[in-house]
Scaffold this active site. Structure first.
Site, PDB file in Angstrom:
ATOM      1  N   LYS A  87       0.850  -1.191   0.000  1.00 12.16           N
ATOM      2  CA  LYS A  87       0.000   0.000   0.000  1.00 12.16           C
ATOM      3  C   LYS A  87       0.885   1.240   0.000  1.00 12.16           C
ATOM      4  O   LYS A  87       1.743   1.407   0.884  1.00 12.16           O
ATOM      5  CB  LYS A  87      -0.884  -0.041   1.247  1.00 12.16           C
ATOM      6  CG  LYS A  87      -2.185   0.709   1.123  1.00 12.16           C
ATOM      7  CD  LYS A  87      -3.073   0.371   2.320  1.00 12.16           C
ATOM      8  CE  LYS A  87      -4.377   1.114   2.281  1.00 12.16           C
ATOM      9  NZ  LYS A  87      -5.142   0.928   3.528  1.00 12.16           N
TER      10      LYS A  87
HETATM   11  O1  G3P Z   1      -9.246   1.949   4.026  1.00  9.61           O
HETATM   12  C1  G3P Z   1      -9.066   3.264   4.469  1.00  9.61           C
HETATM   13  C2  G3P Z   1      -9.699   3.420   5.765  1.00  9.61           C
HETATM   14  O2  G3P Z   1      -8.994   2.718   6.749  1.00  9.61           O
HETATM   15  C3  G3P Z   1      -9.995   4.767   6.191  1.00  9.61           C
HETATM   16  O3  G3P Z   1     -11.191   4.658   6.844  1.00  9.61           O
HETATM   17  O4  G3P Z   1     -12.943   5.282   8.394  1.00  9.61           O
HETATM   18  O5  G3P Z   1     -10.556   5.967   8.836  1.00  9.61           O
HETATM   19  O6  G3P Z   1     -11.867   7.028   7.009  1.00  9.61           O
HETATM   20  P1  G3P Z   1     -11.664   5.809   7.825  1.00  9.61           P
END
Ligand code: G3P
Length: 218
Positions: A87
């Site tokens: 990633k």
């Molecule tokens: O896959 C990306 C993710 O981990 C971000 O999610 O909920 O932290 O915006 P969030």
């Protein structure tokens, strides 16, 4: 459409795997920290643990921000397990690293994508997956789902192989909407995936079937 779970929590990964519909896992440094996984060796071991639970792709994020550092980290990560996908953040050196990895046949996930231009660049650099963060766009009162639609449109225009991995999915309807728009993959919490199976009429209908069965088999 593939379902990935977005967590570093092994219990949740096991639970999602047991459901039988899991295609992979995405992680990031914040998710690792949330589980208390710190220090390089512990983090690398945790990736291997995740790979032994799931059968699909496991995204492991580099923390370097320069080309050489990302390449070194990525090459180390892919040595851990053949399910690892590197990633890489959508920054200038990240684009160079995506191209480098792509040329070497190393699979990548371009993360922190918030615009269609960034997604176009990731595809040009040969990313395996592109991760538009739809929830975080919604958070700032913009339309995360519209980004998925726009990326689908331009990828289809040019038949790019890069898969659209809708990330920062927060709830069940995000998954349904991403499916309508043609996202190749969603990654979200277990609760969002399990929400797909819920409907009150299913519960009411099942209760009635079971009650009628009991009546007839006393
Ligand atoms: O896959 C990306 C993710 O981990 C971000 O999610 O909920 O932290 O915006 P969030």
């Amino acid at each position: 459409m593939k379902f990935f779970i977005d967590t570093a929590n092994l219990d949740q990964i096991r639970e999602a795997q047991a459901l039988g519909v899991l295609d992979g896992v995405t992680t990031n440094p914040s998710l690792m920290a949330k589980e208390g996984i710190t220090g390089k060796n512990n983090i690398l071991k945790h990736y291997v643990d995740i790979c032994t639970i799931v059968e699909g792709d496991v995204s492991a994020e580099v923390v370097s921000t320069d080309f050489e550092g990302m390449v070194k980290e990525g090459e180390e990560l892919v040595e851990l397990h053949d399910q690892i996908v590197v990633k890489v953040p959508m920054i200038k050196d990240g684009v160079k690293a995506l191209k480098y990895f792509s040329d070497k046949g190393i699979r990548t996930n371009c993360t922190l994508v918030f615009s269609v231009g960034q997604a176009l660049l990731a595809a040009k650099a040969g990313a395996t997956y592109v991760s538009p963060f739809i929830g975080r766009l919604d958070d700032i009162s913009t339309d995360g789902l519209n980004l998925i639609a726009e990326i689908r449109h331009i990828y289809d225009n040019y038949a790019f192989d890069t898969q659209i991995l809708a990330a920062s999915v927060r709830h069940t309807m995000h998954i349904v909407d991403c499916a309508k728009l043609g996202a190749d993959v969603i990654t979200g919490p277990l609760s969002a995936i399990e929400g797909l199976l819920k409907h009150p009429l299913t519960d009411i209908g099942l209760a009635k079937f079971l009650a009628d069965y009991q009546k007839g088999n006393k």
